[in-house]
Enzyme design. Sequence first.
Site, PDB file in Angstrom:
ATOM      1  N   HIS A  28       0.815  -1.217   0.000  1.00 31.40           N
ATOM      2  CA  HIS A  28       0.000   0.000   0.000  1.00 31.40           C
ATOM      3  C   HIS A  28       0.851   1.270   0.000  1.00 31.40           C
ATOM      4  O   HIS A  28       0.343   2.376  -0.238  1.00 31.40           O
ATOM      5  CB  HIS A  28      -0.962   0.010   1.205  1.00 31.40           C
ATOM      6  CG  HIS A  28      -0.310   0.261   2.530  1.00 31.40           C
ATOM      7  ND1 HIS A  28       0.030  -0.732   3.413  1.00 31.40           N
ATOM      8  CD2 HIS A  28       0.045   1.415   3.152  1.00 31.40           C
ATOM      9  CE1 HIS A  28       0.556  -0.229   4.511  1.00 31.40           C
ATOM     10  NE2 HIS A  28       0.565   1.095   4.364  1.00 31.40           N
TER      11      HIS A  28
ATOM     12  N   ASP B 292       0.205  -7.659   1.331  1.00 29.30           N
ATOM     13  CA  ASP B 292       0.613  -6.270   1.509  1.00 29.30           C
ATOM     14  C   ASP B 292       2.142  -6.133   1.546  1.00 29.30           C
ATOM     15  O   ASP B 292       2.705  -5.464   2.410  1.00 29.30           O
ATOM     16  CB  ASP B 292      -0.006  -5.669   2.771  1.00 29.30           C
ATOM     17  CG  ASP B 292       0.011  -4.132   2.751  1.00 29.30           C
ATOM     18  OD1 ASP B 292       0.405  -3.565   1.716  1.00 29.30           O
ATOM     19  OD2 ASP B 292      -0.333  -3.527   3.793  1.00 29.30           O
TER      20      ASP B 292
ATOM     21  N   SER C 268       4.833   2.532   7.849  1.00 26.94           N
ATOM     22  CA  SER C 268       4.518   1.335   7.063  1.00 26.94           C
ATOM     23  C   SER C 268       5.699   0.947   6.185  1.00 26.94           C
ATOM     24  O   SER C 268       6.307   1.792   5.516  1.00 26.94           O
ATOM     25  CB  SER C 268       3.300   1.595   6.172  1.00 26.94           C
ATOM     26  OG  SER C 268       2.150   1.793   6.964  1.00 26.94           O
TER      27      SER C 268
END
Length: 503
Positions: A242, A274, A354
Amino acid sequence: MAEHIDPAPDPIPEAPTPESIDPAVVVPETDDSLAPPPESAALFPSLDPAPQPPPALPPELGTEDPMALFRPGAHDAPSPEPFSPVPAVTPPPTSGPHLPDPRWPQSWSPPIERVTPVPEPAPTAEPTPRRRWPTALLGLAAGFLGALVAVGAMWGFGVFDDASTAETSEAAPPTTVIERVVTEVVNPNADGTTLAAAVGRKVTPSIVTVEFGTDSAAGFTVVASGSGVVVSADGLVVTNEHVVADSDGFDARVVLSDGRVFPFEIVGEDALTDLAVIQVPATGLTPVDLGSTRDLSVGDVAIAIGNPLGLAGGPSLTVGVISAFNREVNPGFNASDRLFGMLQTDAPFTSGSSGGALVDGAGRLIGITTAVGVAEAGSGDVGFATPVELMTRITDEIIETGDVKHAFLGITGRDQLDRLDDGSLQPAGAVVITSEPDTAAERFGLQPGDVIVGFDDNEVRTMQDLVIGLRHYRVGTPVDFHINRDGTVETIVVELGERPEGL
């Protein structure tokens, strides 16, 4: 000097002593009533090192045979009573003319080495201790000291050296000294720093910032950012899918921990887990050390390193613990967005973190920081990371092929709950509800009602255990499934298929 008792009945005249010479030994006046038997004089040999003249010959033996004193029977003559001590004999002077001894013929000289007769057996009557104990003690002391001197001399000349040992030592081959290499484990606290500081120094060079924005004459304007982890020295970096998704139309760059900036290309990405891999055109980078989650326990140290909020100045570090394993997380709005087998930690990280690293206390990678669970009430948020084992499985295939194909069994199912004796229910496997057409499950004979209790060396207690485990396998891998069918556990080998698009 020992006293000699003359067995002859006639007294021995005292040798004349010049006035200028003192006698060597003076025998004090002695009470005749305490005198020992004459034979006792031979029990205590002389301690005086000076040579003494031989005793006078008895008249009945004559003077023509100088060795007559030492012949058998020389001492058989009875001793006169009472006993009187014999005065000391003065030794010849060390200088000047030799003074003759009237008791010895001038034609015979005393022997150079003293001859001590073998003492006769001790008499039955014990000698008076008052006169003889000092002499006995002196004799014992002299004998002991003499023994020590003799032993020391023998040791000094090597008498006690072990000949066999010496020969062995001479015959032994030369010894080769090999350098010893010692591996030491460095204690992060040895120099006074904390564990987190030591881990930070080790891991920070492996953390990058991934930025998207617009590049113009005024500079680079960041629109979105995330983090990444260097996994190879030639520029391969792992991040979240993402982070790089929907980046078309934006300029992209990577900022290394030392401030250098590089453009990058996307090697491949996988939305189901992911994860994504990007390539930076740089060499000599510092790849992170890979760890394992299999040996971890709840409560073990977990350290998150990333770039939260896209702040300038390099990576930041936060410290926490492993809070739980195998969490199911849904970061999106669709069921297909669910993430399985996630690590839960209380190490704080937020937007921009992230794709960063979650490491253990030794600075080894155990997960990729992926999602944050925002608490509506409470003291803080909860972080989730993709385990390193799943990351390795997915990114290896992306690096090899640029894409990922996921294994697929082809069943629908639910948790099998067994009722225990106490009335409670306990998960006991994944029960098959349907076996989908044209899937691996149908081809290899899985039937509705079968309870999958394990595969290979993995135990299955719930459907989630089955889903998490199969994501670590590639398409086409044969797997031993252990099923409970009508109360009998049997093994079925299933070759996994490929997950269809859209599922």
